[in-house]
Every structure is written in structure tokens, then in C-alpha cells.
Write a protein that holds these residues in place. Sequence first.
Motif, PDB file in Angstrom:
ATOM      1  N   ARG A   1      41.025  39.033  46.896  1.00  0.00           N
ATOM      2  CA  ARG A   1      42.422  38.922  47.325  1.00  0.00           C
ATOM      3  C   ARG A   1      43.272  39.997  46.652  1.00  0.00           C
ATOM      4  NH1 ARG A   1      46.659  36.094  44.859  1.00  0.00           N
ATOM      5  NH2 ARG A   1      48.466  35.846  46.228  1.00  0.00           N
TER       6      ARG A   1
ATOM      7  N   GLN B   1      35.217  46.222  49.871  1.00  0.00           N
ATOM      8  CA  GLN B   1      34.741  45.758  51.187  1.00  0.00           C
ATOM      9  C   GLN B   1      33.227  45.585  51.215  1.00  0.00           C
ATOM     10  OE1 GLN B   1      36.528  48.511  50.593  1.00  0.00           O
ATOM     11  NE2 GLN B   1      38.280  48.679  51.962  1.00  0.00           N
TER      12      GLN B   1
ATOM     13  N   ARG C   1      42.784  43.131  48.505  1.00  0.00           N
ATOM     14  CA  ARG C   1      43.500  43.123  49.793  1.00  0.00           C
ATOM     15  C   ARG C   1      44.989  43.347  49.577  1.00  0.00           C
ATOM     16  NH1 ARG C   1      39.894  38.944  51.133  1.00  0.00           N
ATOM     17  NH2 ARG C   1      41.335  37.373  50.379  1.00  0.00           N
TER      18      ARG C   1
ATOM     19  N   ASP D   1      45.646  47.039  48.613  1.00  0.00           N
ATOM     20  CA  ASP D   1      44.950  48.081  49.394  1.00  0.00           C
ATOM     21  C   ASP D   1      43.886  48.785  48.559  1.00  0.00           C
ATOM     22  OD1 ASP D   1      46.330  47.616  51.733  1.00  0.00           O
ATOM     23  OD2 ASP D   1      47.978  48.928  51.147  1.00  0.00           O
TER      24      ASP D   1
END
Lengths: 357, 157
Positions: A78, A125, A81, A84
Motif C-alpha cells: 500500500r 509490482q 501504491r 508511486d
Amino acid sequence: MEIATAEFGALGTNARVMVLDAQALPDALDAVRRQLQAIDAACSRFRPDSELSRVNEAGGQTVAISPLLTQALEVALRASRLTDGIVDPTIGDALLRLGYSSDFASLARHGAALPWAVYTSPGWQMIDLDAGAGTVRIPPGARLDLGATAKAFAADLAAARAYAAAGQGVLVSLGGDIAVAGAAPLEGWTIRITDDCRSAFDAPGQTIAIRSGGVATSSTTVRRWMRGGATLHHILDPATGLPAPEHWRTVSVAAGSCTDANIASTAAIVLGDRAPAWLAERRLPARLVGVDELVLCVAGWPVEVRPESHWRPSADPLSLQLASSIDALEEPHPGRRGRFPAELLESDALGSGELAR
Amino acid sequence: MVFGGTPRLPGRGGHPPAYMAGACQRVIEPETIRGCPFEDHPSSVNSYRILSLFQSMMASFKDMNRAEQQERIRRRDDDVRRLRRLTVVAGVLGIGVFGTASLVAASSQPGRAIAATGTAGSPAVQSSSFTSQPSFQPPAEVPFRGRSRAMAVSGGS
């Protein structure tokens, strides 16, 4: 009502527990200790028997993990995310390359110059987390480091647990990452904001108070070590795999939780001069101290009155020089912020050498 | 009533304004109208008939207005009753929704929903507030100047 306080060492730093009622302190302490032990067993990069070490050594295989590590990884993802990828748990290998290979207390402060290459972390990712099944898989060779989130997450959990156990308002501080739960004192929980969490209460800084949520401070002035004459610090830019350029020496952020505060303060160090606008846009009150000692308060952080300055900048030309040279070479790459172009990575221009001579 | 002027209704004042006093030939008092004392003046008779017609029209208007008013009052009372019923239902629903929302909000606060146990007997907080919030959570209240001597230190570590 007298506030009771206790301190002990945990997670490679100091833990401080404050409770509104002295009689509730033993219960609160017990709850905090148990929570920190659980976090250490799950998330430590330096313990060979930790769950995280098992994941890092799995060589690309899927590993079954506990609910606690699952949560810690969810928090880390999180964070990536929300920022970025500025806060990225896959920088573990980059930290190893820079010599941060053991608990900081036992880390040699000086060492030979390290052969290094510009290194881009695999990227958050690439973490394949199945929270439902309780499994995780990372690419072979990748190593996770939860240093940017796990301690603050632990503070939040510990505060909540201590509050549940003691039934009184509590404050838990883990190396300067502060979480509060339950009722606050009338005047709020008082917190001294400084460069170093080990400082005395009268150290240069600012005294604030909060009633809920958390406060976290990230600083490039602590956890510094030298390799071959170059001074390094522990907050890395995942785009380069190197210590973030030192635009701010210390950033403190208040948020709805200690976890969010720490994610934002870490990101702010990496963001450099873009940090104030970034924090204000997210309505996160923050205090940023520049390397030139200028203090900037954003998003409602109380402006301090500074009768005199005690801080003297420690001249560190090598690290500053390194930072500025990296800054100059950075070039935005499509899809990821601040990546070096592939041709530079493959060439000798940056591909090998020593950090500084 | 002023001849040659604007007819005035009996029983509603009836006297011409002072500035018309000189132009008036005769003022008809209400009681004299009923008996129509102007039979020898055809134009006055016509005026009397027009006046009577006007009076009867006004009376029916009054009756109609009264009926309409009563109808409106009845409708308003119905509306009020309906509104009261709706208010009660909305109140009950509102209390239910608010209570549910409060419970959900309380359980989603950091650490409030402590339920399960992790591996090795380690407690795990099942609340998803740390993991599922799609954005940063600003503080409920911005920091303010601290004054207490009992304090913690927030700094780099």
C-alpha cells in the motif's frame, strides 16, 4: 492523572510506552512487548530465522507466511501504491550492496569502498502476495526490506493492543515512530520533534501535541555509515538504489496513523524539493528541516518560534557531491520515476566504479 | 354608491373619498339600497341591478373561497399527518443506519478490531484499516503546541 512511562530496547531501537494510569502500565507494557516480539519474528531482515528472511532466501519459490507478515506486506505494498513506488520494499538488495547488511548497532561505521553499480530495485509490482492463501513469492535474487513501514506498523499495532489490554489511553514510540490509542491527556500527548529519537527532551527542535493518530520522523542524519570515504544513509531512492539526495535533513509528518505518517515522511525525504507540495496536497501536516537548517511547516503544522539555533550543519561534502551528481544524471524514464536510461546502465559511465574516493 | 362614479359595496365603507365630494350627486346609504328608492330614475335602477348582480357574484365567490379554503385546510392536515408518519419512519431508519455506521467506523479504526491469532501465538490485528485505505489518512486534528513535561521524542532512528 499522572502519566506513567517505561522504556526498553526493541527492534534495534528504543521503545517508549506512556499510559494515562500508572496502574495500567504493566498490562500495557506486556501487550507492547508481545506485539514487538511477534513483529520482529515476522519482519526482521537481520534475523536468519525470521519469516522475511525465509521469503528472501526462497529463490523465487512461493512461501507460506503468517497473517502478521501478510499484513506487514500489505502495508508495504500500500505504501508503494500511495507513493508511486517512492517507498518500495524491494530495496533490500540495494541496502545490502551499500553495506547495510546487519542490525545497525553492529554495523561497521567505516569500511572499504564498495564496488557498485547503478541498481534499480525489482519494483514492488513484482511481489506476488496472495493474502487469502497466505503466500508470497518474489523474483529470484530480490530481497525485501520492510524498514520503511514495519516499525510504524508495529507502533500502531502495539498502541492498539496496549490500549485494549490496559483500558487506558496509551502512547507507543518505537524509535521516534509514535502511535497513540484511546483517550489522550487534556493537553494532548506531548512530543518533542528532533533530528534523532535518542535526543534529550531539550534537544533542538519543536514541541507539539497530538490527541490521535500518529507522528513519524525520517532523517538522513541518523543511520549513517561510511564506505571508502563516502557517507551513506539508510533512506534509498528505489529509482537509483542509492541514498536519496539530501535536500531535507529531517521530515516529520502527522497522520491518521503512525504507518501513514512514516510512509509520508520517508517519501518526502526521497521527493526532495517536491515534498512540501506533495504533502500539502495530501493534507498531511509536516515539518521539513532543510540541510541549510531552514524549517518549513505545511498543511497546518504549528509554526515554531525559534529564538536561537543550536544545530550546526555537519559538512559532508562527499555525500552531498554524490547526491548532486546522481541528481544531475537522473532522467525520467517512461513508466517509472527517475530511472536511468538503459544505455547509461549498460555503459561504464555509471555501470561500475566506486562510490567515492 | 356614487352615481357616475365607481360603484362601492354597501357595508364596506360606502362613503366616497373627500376629493369626490363635489362631484357626487347623491350618496346611497346601505339601508336605502335595499328598498331601491330610485324607481323614478331608470339609470339608477339599472345601476341598482348591476350592483345586486355584483353582490350576488361576490357572495358566491365567498362561498366558493370558503369551500376551497376548507378543502385546502383538509389537504394540509393530511399532508402534515403524512409528514409526521414519514418523519417517524425516517428517524427510526436514521437511527438504525447511524448506529450501523458508527459500529463499522469504530471497528475500522486502527487496532479496534483485534480478533485473530497469528502464527506462533502472535496476535494479529484483523482490521484492514492499515492495508486497504486507498489514500493517506490525514490526522483528525492538526498537531498543536505541546506543553506537558511528560513527553516522547520523535526523531530519526
